[in-house]
Enzyme design. Structure first.
Site, PDB file in Angstrom:
ATOM      1  N   CYS A  74       0.882  -1.235   0.000  1.00 47.28           N
ATOM      2  CA  CYS A  74       0.119   0.032   0.091  1.00 47.28           C
ATOM      3  C   CYS A  74       0.844   1.186  -0.184  1.00 47.28           C
ATOM      4  O   CYS A  74       1.707   1.383   0.862  1.00 47.28           O
ATOM      5  CB  CYS A  74      -0.827  -0.037   1.091  1.00 47.28           C
ATOM      6  SG  CYS A  74      -1.895   1.644   1.482  1.00 47.28           S
ATOM      7  N   CYS A 185      -0.728   3.876  -6.518  1.00 45.76           N
ATOM      8  CA  CYS A 185      -1.559   3.306  -5.527  1.00 45.76           C
ATOM      9  C   CYS A 185      -1.901   1.955  -6.059  1.00 45.76           C
ATOM     10  O   CYS A 185      -2.000   1.503  -7.214  1.00 45.76           O
ATOM     11  CB  CYS A 185      -2.881   4.262  -5.514  1.00 45.76           C
ATOM     12  SG  CYS A 185      -4.273   3.052  -4.716  1.00 45.76           S
TER      13      CYS A 185
HETATM   14  N1  DGL Z   1      -4.061   0.405  -2.145  1.00 49.06           N
HETATM   15  C1  DGL Z   1      -3.549   1.525  -1.405  1.00 49.06           C
HETATM   16  C2  DGL Z   1      -2.252   2.242  -1.962  1.00 49.06           C
HETATM   17  O1  DGL Z   1      -1.449   1.689  -2.448  1.00 49.06           O
HETATM   18  C3  DGL Z   1      -4.482   2.514  -0.611  1.00 49.06           C
HETATM   19  C4  DGL Z   1      -5.833   2.625  -1.046  1.00 49.06           C
HETATM   20  C5  DGL Z   1      -6.815   3.353  -0.109  1.00 49.06           C
HETATM   21  O2  DGL Z   1      -7.099   2.859   1.001  1.00 49.06           O
HETATM   22  O3  DGL Z   1      -6.913   4.802  -0.208  1.00 49.06           O
HETATM   23  O4  DGL Z   1      -2.207   3.514  -1.587  1.00 49.06           O
END
Ligand code: DGL
Length: 268
Positions: A74, A185
């Site tokens: 993430c 993301c």
């Molecule tokens: N998948 C996450 C990232 O890479 C976060 C998405 C979220 O929860 O806003 O930033």
């Protein structure tokens, strides 16, 4: 025993990273933890995200999960809390941060864009990556929370209205001079088909998935666990992926057994 790799994200975005790691280390034992009670992380404070990761580390210790590597799959959590979390555990942690460096190297127009969550595009760590690795380039920052929601819908319901994605990409309005877009993301590679249809075929879409798989492999090699993976040919004895979630709302959508856990326990 095969190494145990735990992949963490706010939601299902980290499965885009998990897929790369599984492809390169198929005999490892995998766990996947999603903190869907606080999804989207892109709208959470750094302090909240640090507290959740501290609670994750505590949970891993308390439950004696014998994790060899934690992958914070993430960008939002890694750019907010990677260093702070490393202070709390001896387990190796691999963070996923926006692929600014490879994107800068790929760009001919020297004009790239970062597409990430609001938290990632605003935070100091991301700005330092740009200063360090994109000198002499123009880097436009864009963020979207709607794209996270669409990726979740596509994963769980196998359905997202193409028109809604297109409307959001129009709103984001990446400049036509941009030839390389960093998908900053981990939810966004799940929408790759939509991006490829929307942007010209000359635009390169860059994410961190493959680089993370290589990093995990090299850490296992350093720890003397990689040769063991190569020797362990009997994939049929491998444990199935264990899924964990912090909110029950998605559990009914899947045949995969999901264990409900709490990451509320400690304050940071
Ligand atoms: N998948 C996450 C990232 O890479 C976060 C998405 C979220 O929860 O806003 O930033």
């Amino acid at each position: 025993m095969s190494p145990h790799i735990l992949v963490f994200d706010s939601g299902i975005g980290g499965t885009s990273v998990l897929a790369h790691i599984k492809a390169s280390i198929p005999s490892a034992h995998f766990s996947y933890v999603m903190d869907n009670a606080l999804l989207p992380y892109g709208l959470q404070s750094e302090q909240t995200i640090r507290a959740r990761l501290a609670a994750l580390v505590q949970y891993i210790d308390e439950q004696e999960l014998n994790v060899d590597i934690i992958v914070i799959a993430c960008n939002t959590a890694s750019t907010s809390a990677l260093e702070a979390t490393r202070q709390l555990t001896r387990i190796s942690i691999v963070g996923v941060v926006p692929a600014i460096k490879p994107a800068a190297a790929l760009s001919d127009t020297k004009h790239i864009a970062l597409l990430a969550t609001p938290a990632t595009s605003n935070n100091a760590y991301t700005h330092s990556l740009i200063e360090q690795f994109a000198q002499g380039l123009r880097v436009d920052l864009h963020h979207s929370t709607a794209l996270v929601t669409f990726a979740e819908a596509l994963y769980w319901n196998r359905l997202v209205e193409d028109a809604k994605v297109v409307t959001e990409l129009h709103r984001i309005a990446i400049a036509p001079e941009v030839d390389t877009i960093v998908l900053g993301c981990t939810h966004f590679p799940i929408l790759k088909r939509h991006f490829e249809q929307f942007y010209s075929s000359d635009v390169k879409l860059v994410d961190s998935g493959e680089a993370i798989a290589r990093r995990v492999q090299s850490l296992l090699a350093q720890a003397g666990k990689y040769t063991m993976i190569l020797c362990e040919r009997d994939l049929s004895r491998k444990k199935p992926l264990q899924f964990y979630a912090t909110a029950p709302d998605k559990i009914s959508f899947t045949e995969q057994e999901i264990k409900l856990i709490s990451l509320n326990s400690i304050s940071y």
